[in-house]
Structures are given as structure tokens and as C-alpha cells.
Design an enzyme around this catalytic site. Structure first.
Site, short mmCIF file in Angstrom:
data_model
loop_
_atom_site.label_atom_id
_atom_site.label_comp_id
_atom_site.label_asym_id
_atom_site.label_seq_id
_atom_site.Cartn_x
_atom_site.Cartn_y
_atom_site.Cartn_z
N ALA A 11 2.69 -6.78 17.27
CA ALA A 11 3.14 -6.82 18.53
C ALA A 11 3.17 -5.56 19.23
O ALA A 11 2.53 -4.66 18.55
CB ALA A 11 4.69 -7.24 18.51
N GLY A 14 3.83 -2.33 17.11
CA GLY A 14 2.96 -2.18 15.83
C GLY A 14 1.58 -1.89 16.38
O GLY A 14 1.18 -0.67 15.58
N SER A 128 12.56 4.90 18.04
CA SER A 128 12.98 4.59 19.34
C SER A 128 12.11 5.20 20.17
O SER A 128 11.29 6.34 19.91
CB SER A 128 14.26 5.33 19.38
OG SER A 128 14.73 5.26 21.04
N GLY A 129 11.90 4.79 21.33
CA GLY A 129 11.03 5.01 22.47
C GLY A 129 10.35 3.96 23.32
O GLY A 129 9.40 4.54 23.90
N LYS A 182 19.98 4.85 13.75
CA LYS A 182 19.15 3.92 14.94
C LYS A 182 20.29 2.95 15.42
O LYS A 182 20.28 2.87 16.81
CB LYS A 182 18.22 3.19 14.20
CG LYS A 182 17.19 2.51 15.36
CD LYS A 182 16.85 3.31 16.37
CE LYS A 182 16.10 2.63 17.57
NZ LYS A 182 16.07 1.44 18.00
N HIS A 185 22.38 5.02 17.47
CA HIS A 185 21.51 5.59 18.64
C HIS A 185 21.68 4.69 19.86
O HIS A 185 21.80 4.66 20.87
CB HIS A 185 20.38 5.79 18.38
CG HIS A 185 19.35 6.05 19.34
ND1 HIS A 185 18.74 4.79 19.96
CD2 HIS A 185 18.52 6.98 19.89
CE1 HIS A 185 17.83 5.00 20.81
NE2 HIS A 185 17.67 6.53 20.83
N ASN A 186 21.39 3.21 19.29
CA ASN A 186 21.57 2.35 20.38
C ASN A 186 22.89 1.71 20.80
O ASN A 186 22.93 1.79 22.00
CB ASN A 186 20.82 1.10 19.83
CG ASN A 186 19.53 0.93 19.75
OD1 ASN A 186 18.63 2.02 19.57
ND2 ASN A 186 18.85 -0.31 19.45
N GLU A 189 23.03 4.49 23.60
CA GLU A 189 22.15 3.87 24.63
C GLU A 189 22.95 3.02 25.45
O GLU A 189 22.75 3.20 26.68
CB GLU A 189 20.95 3.42 23.72
CG GLU A 189 19.89 2.63 24.91
CD GLU A 189 18.91 2.00 23.88
OE1 GLU A 189 18.21 2.49 23.27
OE2 GLU A 189 18.74 0.49 24.19
N TYR A 190 23.50 2.03 24.96
CA TYR A 190 24.39 1.08 25.72
C TYR A 190 25.31 1.90 26.53
O TYR A 190 25.48 1.55 27.76
CB TYR A 190 25.14 0.03 24.70
CG TYR A 190 24.33 -1.26 24.42
CD1 TYR A 190 23.14 -0.99 23.59
CD2 TYR A 190 25.08 -2.51 24.37
CE1 TYR A 190 22.07 -2.04 23.14
CE2 TYR A 190 24.25 -3.59 23.82
CZ TYR A 190 22.80 -3.31 23.43
OH TYR A 190 22.31 -4.44 22.77
C1 6PG Z 1 14.76 1.95 21.40
C2 6PG Z 1 15.52 0.92 21.89
C3 6PG Z 1 14.92 -0.28 21.35
C4 6PG Z 1 16.01 -1.93 21.67
C5 6PG Z 1 15.88 -1.91 23.07
C6 6PG Z 1 16.44 -3.24 23.33
O1 6PG Z 1 15.36 3.12 20.89
O2 6PG Z 1 13.58 2.31 21.79
O3 6PG Z 1 16.91 0.78 21.46
O4 6PG Z 1 14.75 -0.38 20.01
O5 6PG Z 1 15.46 -2.69 21.27
O6 6PG Z 1 16.47 -0.88 23.66
O7 6PG Z 1 17.94 -3.38 22.96
P1 6PG Z 1 18.93 -4.40 23.57
O8 6PG Z 1 18.11 -5.61 23.69
O9 6PG Z 1 19.86 -4.84 22.53
O10 6PG Z 1 19.47 -4.03 24.77
#
Ligand code: 6PG
Length: 469
Positions: A11, A14, A128-129, A182, A185-186, A189-190
Site C-alpha cells: 500500500a 509500504g 509517523s509522517g 506511537k 503520539h497519536n 495528535e488527536y
Molecule cells: C501518523 C498518523 C497515522 C494515522 C493517521 C490516521 O503518525 O502518521 O498518526 O499513523 O494512521 O493519522 O489516524 P486516525 O484515523 O485515527 O485519525
């Protein structure tokens, strides 16, 4: 051609990681369950490069030099189990498997034990990224078998974003340390995304600002201490016009935020472990409320509220909102780091939080200038319990807490929800309060359940027949 490393799962993430590694000089074997994806890469962006396409797992494994190093980039969950089940028996003692998906850390622990039983090395790797990061340099958060990491350290550190304080990749600890970091981290992020969205809502409904004008404000803020990837993309989003209608596209996007689950896991685990992460939780709940579009539309016809206008001086509101955003975002980092500190102690990860902050400085979604002072504070005092107790955050709290209060209060007065900002304010206020009303809660528990209580004036455990008084 013998490949230095292999990537399973073609995908976008990858494919991009495979191309990134190739670009660093490595020969990369690639495999995907469906043939088309592999062909797409081999005949498209990977044509003429050191990409070795393979069409079944045995061929993929034989294409790799030993000890083999395999990165799985398949969908987290059953998809990963299916690949590992097929892959593990094909590998030999000392070979390394890395899972770069957003795996739940409990799954990583289980897979690590499976790998152990076969004498394989295993790393749960947070990546992440997004698509861009995978191609140009993501933040990489590996955890698991240290000897496994040593065999791949060079590949990973070269593939990672090259941050201001070194490559954004470091061995974080044993077991599921990488995927746990990670996950948190998310969660952060939220929380940051929700806080920015709240600022946007107050600007839009409270100050009647147009997207282009808001973009100017966010760009200005993105020049200062708060500069970071999420602010940067926000101002770009706000400037984008829909080519079909010429309207700002953001205003045509349905107001229902979806989630794949890592923010929810972060909150679930914070609750399980008794870690205070209310702003991360508020962001998850805000997405849940956003998903109730039909119910919200119906309720909006029935339940009145104040006009959502702030009616105050716009510049002053914006200045205060900047302070509110600053404190809430710092609080989001603080809550995530607090959870990591606690998890590290309980799970034996041995995390260095200043190293985590360093890895987050570039490549990842929560990269921001704030990570410089955060890293500094954590390097100077690794056991710092609360970011706001250290410079520069203690003085920023003094400077901005009134701004956070008035932003939350005026949003509430105008009927605009600001759950991330208000939860951060409540958390900080709770944390800095020497005596909270939990004494009354203890008394209530003792009243109805004889749960006992302790006293401030003498040692011991007490129970009272409160009714008798
Ligand atoms: C990252 C992101 C990624 C994540 C998306 C969607 O660090 O690159 O965290 O891994 O999959 O941000 O996350 P949600 O669908 O839960 O919003």
C-alpha cells in the site's frame, strides 16, 4: 540481486518506505499479497531502481541477504497476523521481522513472544509522517529485541527524517515500547488537531472570520513558538479553494471526523493505567460527537442556545486564543509524556522521554518547535512530573492562563464547545490545587459503602456512621 532489506505490504506507506530505503542505497525486495500492487511499484516509480519484486513469500525470503531483515507494512490487526503466520516458518534463527503498522501494543507483545519461540528477532516499529514522511523521512519509533535493532539501525536511521538533533529514530526500549510510544503520539495528535479545530470554530462562528483570514492568523502563529506541522497544514487547508465551486474546500467537507482507533487506544490505556490524559480523551469524545451528524442536526432545531458571537474586540480575542492554544497544546504533550513515564515504569520500557521528544522533532505529525523546550526540560530533569513546572512553560502559564480562562469562558458563553481547551484548563487547575474536593467524595464513599477514609490531622484509617450525627 540479493536484497539488503524486504518490505511486505505495498500500500502507499509500504511503497514509499521501500523507495525511501532504496534512495539511501539499499536494495529492497518487495512483496504484496495481490500481485498488482507489486507490479505497480516495480513497473512504475520503482523502475530501474534497486527494487526486487517478488510474487510469493518464499521467493521474497530467498531474495534477502542473511540475517534477513523484513519490514511488514500491512494493515494492523488480523492482516498482520496473517502475514506473520506465513512468514515466520520461512525465516531462520537470527532473522529480524519489523512491524511498521499501527499495531496495538498488546498484539506486539504477543507477536514478540511468538518470534522468540522461533529464535527470531522482532521489533514493533511506530512510523509517523503519512505518505510524504514515508517517502522523504518519517519519525521511526522502534522497540523490541535490541540485538534485532542493531542489525537494522543503519537502515532505519538513514530512512528516518534527519531532525535538528539527529535522525528521528532511536531504539526506545524492549517489548512493545515502540508501538506504545506511537499510540501515545497519536493520542497527542488527536488532542492538537482538536485544539486547532476549536480555535477555527471560535474564529469562524464567534468572530465571523472567513477561511482566508483565518489562514493568515494560523500562518502568523506558525512563525512563532507554536510552529509545527499541524498548524502549517491547517493554514494550507484554509487557503484551498474547491476548483468546482471556488468555495473554500474546507467548508464543503462533512463535519464528521473518523478514526482508525489509535487515539481511542491511547485513552483506553490511560484509563486502565490511571494516567491523567483528559485532553486526549476529550479529543476522542469530540470525534464521537462529530459522528452523530443526524442526531446533531435534529437537536439543532430543538435546543436553543446563545448566538455564537463573541462580541468582543477581535484582536484581543485572537491574542487570547493564541495563549489558549499554546497552553492546551503544551498540556497535550504533557499528558502524553506523563502516560509514557507511567507506562515505562510499569512495563519496564526504560524510556528516555527526552529521546522520545527528540525523535518527534521531525518527520512525524506532531513535530513542532515546542519539542525543543520540551526536550530541554526533560534532559535537564528526566523525572520532571509536569512540564508546566519547568522553564519556559512555568512563565508561559503565568502569562497566558488568564487568556485560556477567557477563551474558554467566552466560547462557553457563546455556546461554542471547546472540550480540549477546557479539559486542559481543568487539568492544570486541578493539578495546581493543594486541596481538592475529593475529601467530600471520600466521605460519600464511606457513608454509603463503609469504604473508610484517611484524615489530614492524624494517621490511620477511619470509618464513621455519618447518619448518626
Ligand atoms: C501518523 C498518523 C497515522 C494515522 C493517521 C490516521 O503518525 O502518521 O498518526 O499513523 O494512521 O493519522 O489516524 P486516525 O484515523 O485515527 O485519525
Amino acid at each position: 540481486m540479493t536484497a539488503d532489506v524486504g518490505v511486505v505490504g505495498m500500500a502507499v506507506m509500504g511503497q514509499n518506505l521501500a523507495l525511501n530505503m532504496e534512495n539511501k542505497g539499499y536494495t529492497v525486495a518487495v512483496y504484496n499479497r495481490t500481485r498488482e500492487r507489486t507490479e505497480e511499484l516495480a513497473e512504475g516509480r520503482g523502475r530501474g531502481l534497486r527494487i526486487v519484486p517478488t510474487y510469493d513469500l518464499p521467493a521474497f525470503v530467498s531474495a534477502l541477504s542473511r540475517p534477513r531483515r523484513v519490514l511488514s507494512m500491512v494493515k494492523a490487526g488480523p492482516g498482520t497476523d496473517a502475514v506473520l503466520e506465513e512468514l515466520f516458518p520461512l525465516l531462520e534463527e537470527g532473522d529480524l521481522v519489523m512491524d511498521g503498522g499501527n499495531a496495538h501494543f498488546a498484539d506486539t507483545e504477543r507477536r514478540l513472544a511468538q518470534a522468540d519461540r522461533r529464535g527470531l528477532r522482532y521489533l514493533g516499529v511506530g512510523v509517523s509522517g503519512g505518505e510524504y514522511g514515508a517517502l522523504h523521512g518519517p519519525a521511526i519509533m522502534p522497540g523490541g529485541h535490541r540485538e534485532g535493532y542493531e542489525t537494522v539501525e543503519e537502515v532505519l536511521t538513514e530512512t528516518a527524517a534527519q531532525g535538528p538533533e539527529g535522525p528521528c529514530c532511536a531504539y526506545l526500549g524492549p517489548g512493545s515500547a515502540g508501538h506504545y510510544v506511537k499510540m501515545v503520539h497519536n493520542g497527542i495528535e488527536y488532542a492538537i488537531m482538536q485544539t486547532i479545530a476549536e480555535s477555527y470554530d471560535v474564529m469562524k462562528r464567534g468572530l465571523s472570520m472567513a477561511p482566508a483570514e483565518m489562514a493568515e492568523v494560523f500562518s502568523r502563529w506558525n512563525q512563532g513558538e507554536l510552529a509545527g506541522y499541524l498548524l502549517e497544514i491547517t493554514q494550507k487547508i484554509l487557503r484551498y479553494s474547491d476548483p468546482h465551486t471556488d468555495e473554500p474546500l474546507v467548508e464543503l467537507v462533512l463535519d464528521t471526523a473518523q478514526q482508525k482507533g489509535t487515539g481511542k487506544w491511547s485513552t483506553q490505556v490511560a484509563l486502565d493505567e490511571g494516567a491523567g490524559a483528559p485532553t486526549i480523551a476529550a479529543a476522542v469524545f469530540a470525534r464521537i460527537v462529530s459522528a452523530l451528524k443526524g442526531e446533531r442536526m435534529a437537536a439543532s432545531e430543538v435546543l436553543g442556545g446563545p448566538a455564537p458571537e463573541l462580541g468582543a474586540d477581535k484582536n484581543q480575542v485572537l491574542e487570547e486564543m493564541h495563549g489558549a492554544l499554546y497552553l492546551t497544546v503544551v498540556s497535550a504533550y504533557d499528558q502524553g509524556l506523563r502516560q509514557l513515564r507511567q507506562a515505562s515504569a510499569e512495563r519496564g520500557y526504560g524510556l528516555s522521554l527526552s529521546e522520545v521528544a527528540r525523535v518527534w522533532m521531525d518527520g512525524c505529525i506532531i513535530r513542532s518547535r515546542l519539542l525543543f523546550p520540551i526536550r530541554k526540560a526533560l534532559s535537564e530533569k528526566p523525572d520532571l512530573p509536569f512540564l508546566f513546572l519547568a522553564a519556559p512553560f512555568s512563565s508561559r502559564w503565568r502569562e497566558h492562563h488568564c487568556a485560556l480562562r477567557s477563551t474558554v469562558a467566552s466560547a462557553h458563553q457563546a455556546g461554542i464547545p471547546v472540550p480540549a481547551m477546557s479539559s486542559a484548563l481543568d487539568f492544570i487547575d486541578g493539578y495546581r490545587t493543594g486541596r481538592l474536593p475529593a475529601n467530600l467524595i471520600q466521605a460519600q464513599r464511606d457513608f454509603f459503602g463503609a469504604h473508610t477514609y484517611q484524615r489530614v490531622d492524624k494517621d490511620g484509617t477511619f470509618h464513621t456512621q455519618w447518619d448518626e450525627l
